[in-house]
Write an enzyme that holds these catalytic residues in place. Structure first.
Site, PDB file in Angstrom:
ATOM      1  N   ASP A 234      -0.572  -5.917  12.710  1.00  0.00           N
ATOM      2  CA  ASP A 234      -0.363  -6.556  14.000  1.00  0.00           C
ATOM      3  C   ASP A 234      -0.400  -8.082  13.861  1.00  0.00           C
ATOM      4  O   ASP A 234      -1.219  -8.626  13.126  1.00  0.00           O
ATOM      5  CB  ASP A 234      -1.477  -6.101  14.953  1.00  0.00           C
ATOM      6  CG  ASP A 234      -1.305  -6.627  16.356  1.00  0.00           C
ATOM      7  OD1 ASP A 234      -0.301  -6.289  17.003  1.00  0.00           O
ATOM      8  OD2 ASP A 234      -2.191  -7.373  16.819  1.00  0.00           O
ATOM      9  N   GLU A 306      -3.269  -0.324  -6.172  1.00  0.00           N
ATOM     10  CA  GLU A 306      -4.286   0.432  -6.912  1.00  0.00           C
ATOM     11  C   GLU A 306      -4.171   1.928  -6.643  1.00  0.00           C
ATOM     12  O   GLU A 306      -4.727   2.743  -7.393  1.00  0.00           O
ATOM     13  CB  GLU A 306      -5.690  -0.031  -6.492  1.00  0.00           C
ATOM     14  CG  GLU A 306      -6.000  -1.484  -6.806  1.00  0.00           C
ATOM     15  CD  GLU A 306      -7.309  -1.924  -6.160  1.00  0.00           C
ATOM     16  OE1 GLU A 306      -8.008  -1.038  -5.595  1.00  0.00           O
ATOM     17  OE2 GLU A 306      -7.638  -3.123  -6.215  1.00  0.00           O
TER      18      GLU A 306
END
Length: 597
Positions: A234, A306
């Site tokens: 956002d 990751e």
């Protein structure tokens, strides 16, 4: 009415997009936005919840989308419908529990749907533990350094630190002593001000502080570990503010761009490019699109990398020009950025062609897909917006006393626009209910409005409630099947009953069937991964040719003119947004054609 002559044979075009060889899912995905409080209510309180979403995931799987994006469901006082987050690691009881979130993610994955959740990093709620501590600890404390607290201007600090205005209207600053929960009884003991680019209950975080960086990397891992496939970010163009927080003679309105005061007016439907300078003469904003945001997203990208499964970051960034927006989706930053340039483009063939070509040029330059979008929870639904005399971004809400959209025209154009969008290469976003052809609720009683923009603008803007009304699911049920009790947190217009899925299932020409057919064909012909040409087809026509290896080309043609358009020879119709007229393409209609061997 006489159709125009046949188009030239063969159709000639200009290549505007060549796809990359990468095959990650997000490059071509169709993603469905769920606004949880309005999608489905399982417990009967009239407010949608996570179990209500889970119950209806099969609707999305059958529709043919690839992923679902959930607007915020975090613990929140709900001053801004959940975009004021008090705890990023918990589900608000209004929506359920963490176990409900886990069940939703698991069920979505069973159905082959990926899950994207909202992340709100520009600000927190004023009920967040950090802000409560900042109020209690006072000026100069370590807790206050996490937010944008400043001393006031004027002889006694009685004026805001600068002249910035809130996106929701009014000053972007609130003095601590003006709050009913201010510590102590004398303003002289705590006369500091805090910045809030949105509501006063949404204090902006200080992204120069290392603890803020550490906290959000931890929040990302919390949800990645629970199995989410990505984050919609956002106000992604916020977070970093220009050094010194300089005065600025402009005002940023809700999802509309920039309006520079004192005669420095921005062009219609255009967001001026902010940068790190206080350049009032060019109208540049010191609170948005600062270069420092990109270091944050490189940090986040490293976290997502990751994890396996191609987890993604999606930018909600109201940034122009397109080249500036493309900086957010460079290879080491975000994966997608909503193409709001396309959303705000007028229903005009030349403007749409320019938006399509410009979007591809900017995104292809950085190796990113273009992510098309027509509606979301912040704008008037495009089935209504396209029924107005002015068809760009449209007003910030429509009320009963305002000029009403032409419903028939709006739906016809909305179907045509959606079919055009879904025929373009790249990814696409569908806002809940647009597959039903839902219009805006344009006659909502003002006494029921909840959007903070309605209050902070002194009722000058109706706000976003009209596009957030609970969905209809059954035409003959109380509350149109949204809730087992018939309760709805906002009332639904009576005109929505015939648009409920149980009715549209029985209608071969319904908008619901159109979306299902288009999404199935898009997947079958791999249109999201195609190369794209803009085809020469007339001044009032948007035509593209979508080509791919080992398949016939698909021509997507939208007629925005006033007369039917004769279709090219040697092509078969795959799908059309409306009925053809004696084999010709009527006005405000889109068709997908396949070249015959």
């Amino acid at each position: 009415m006489t159709a125009s002559p046949h188009l030239p044979q063969p159709l000639t075009g200009q290549v505007v997009h060549q796809p990359t060889a990468d095959a990650e899912w997000w490059r071509t995905a169709v993603i469905y936005q769920v606004y949880p409080r309005s999608f489905g209510d399982a417990d009967g309180d009239g407010i949608g919840d996570l179990p209500g979403v889970t119950e209806r995931l099969e609707h999305l799987a059958r529709l043919g989308v690839d992923a679902v994006w959930l607007s915020p469901f975090y613990r929140s006082p709900q001053k801004d419908a959940g975009y004021d987050v008090a705890d990023y690691r918990d589900v608000d009881p209004l929506f359920g529990t963490l176990a409900d979130a886990d069940a939703l993610i698991a069920r979505a994955h069973e159905l082959g749907l990926r899950v994207i959740v909202d992340l709100v990093p520009n600000h927190t709620s004023d009920q967040h533990a950090w802000f409560r501590q900042a109020l209690a600890d006072g000026p100069g404390s370590a807790a206050r350094a996490r937010y944008m607290f400043r001393e006031g201007a004027g002889e006694y600090g009685e004026e805001p630190p600068n002249n910035w205005q809130s996106v929701f209207g009014g000053s972007a600053w609130t003095r601590v002593s003006e709050r009913p929960d201010a510590p102590g009884s004398s303003w002289e003991r705590d006369g500091q001000w805090y910045l809030h680019l949105f509501d006063s209950s949404q204090p902006d975080l200080n992204w120069d502080h290392p603890e803020v960086h550490e906290e959000f990397c931890s929040i990302l891992r919390f949800w990645l570990d629970r199995g989410v496939d990505g984050f919609r970010v956002d106000v992604a163009h916020g977070l970093v503010k220009a050094a010194g927080l300089p005065d600025w003679a402009g005002h940023v309105r809700m999802v509309e761009g920039t309006d520079v005061e004192e005669g420095l007016a921005a062009a219609e439907d255009e967001v001026l490019v902010p940068d790190a300078s206080d350049d009032v003469e060019t109208g540049r904003s010191p609170m948005f699109d600062q270069d420092g945001v990109h270091e944050i997203y490189r940090e986040w990208r490293a976290v997502l990398d990751e994890y396996d499964g191609d987890r993604i970051l999606v930018a909600e960034a109201w940034v122009e020009p397109l080249e500036r927006l493309a900086l957010y989706v460079r290879p080491d930053e975000m994966h997608q950025a909503f193409n709001f340039n396309f959303l705000v483009t007028r229903w005009d063939a030349a403007a749409l062609r320019a938006s399509i070509a410009g979007s591809y040029a900017a995104n292809d330059a950085v190796g990113a897909p273009t992510s098309w979008v027509l509606s979301n929870h912040d704008v008037v639904r495009h089935a209504s917006r396209l029924g107005l005399a002015e068809t760009g971004k449209g007003p910030n809400g429509i009320g009963a006393e305002d000029t009403q959209p032409d419903a028939e025209l709006g739906l016809r154009r909305a179907r045509a626009a959606s079919l055009l969008m879904l025929g373009l290469a790249g990814s696409a976003y569908v806002y809940q209910g647009e597959e039903l052809g839902l219009p805006e609720h344009t006659t909502l009683d003002d006494s029921l409005r909840q959007d903070p923009a309605w209050w902070r603008t002194g009722h000058a803007e109706k706000g976003r409630d009209g596009c957030r009304v609970p969905l209809p699911w059954r035409s003959d049920a109380p509350g149109l099947g949204f809730s087992p009790t018939g309760r709805t947190w906002l009332p639904q217009p009576e005109s929505w009953a015939p648009l409920a899925p149980d009715v549209q299932e029985q209608q071969e020409d319904s908008t619901l069937h159109l979306y299902r057919q288009a999404l199935a064909l898009r997947a079958e012909h791999r249109l999201g991964a195609g190369a794209l040409e803009l085809v020469t087809a007339g001044e009032d026509v948007v035509a593209v040719r979508n080509t791919g290896e080992d398949r016939p080309a698909v021509v997507v043609m939208a007629n925005l003119g006033t007369a039917p358009l004769a279709l090219p020879e040697g092509h078969e119709v795959l799908v059309a947004s409306g009925p053809l007229a004696d084999g010709a393409l009527p006005t405000d209609t889109t068709v997908w054609l396949r070249a015959q061997a």
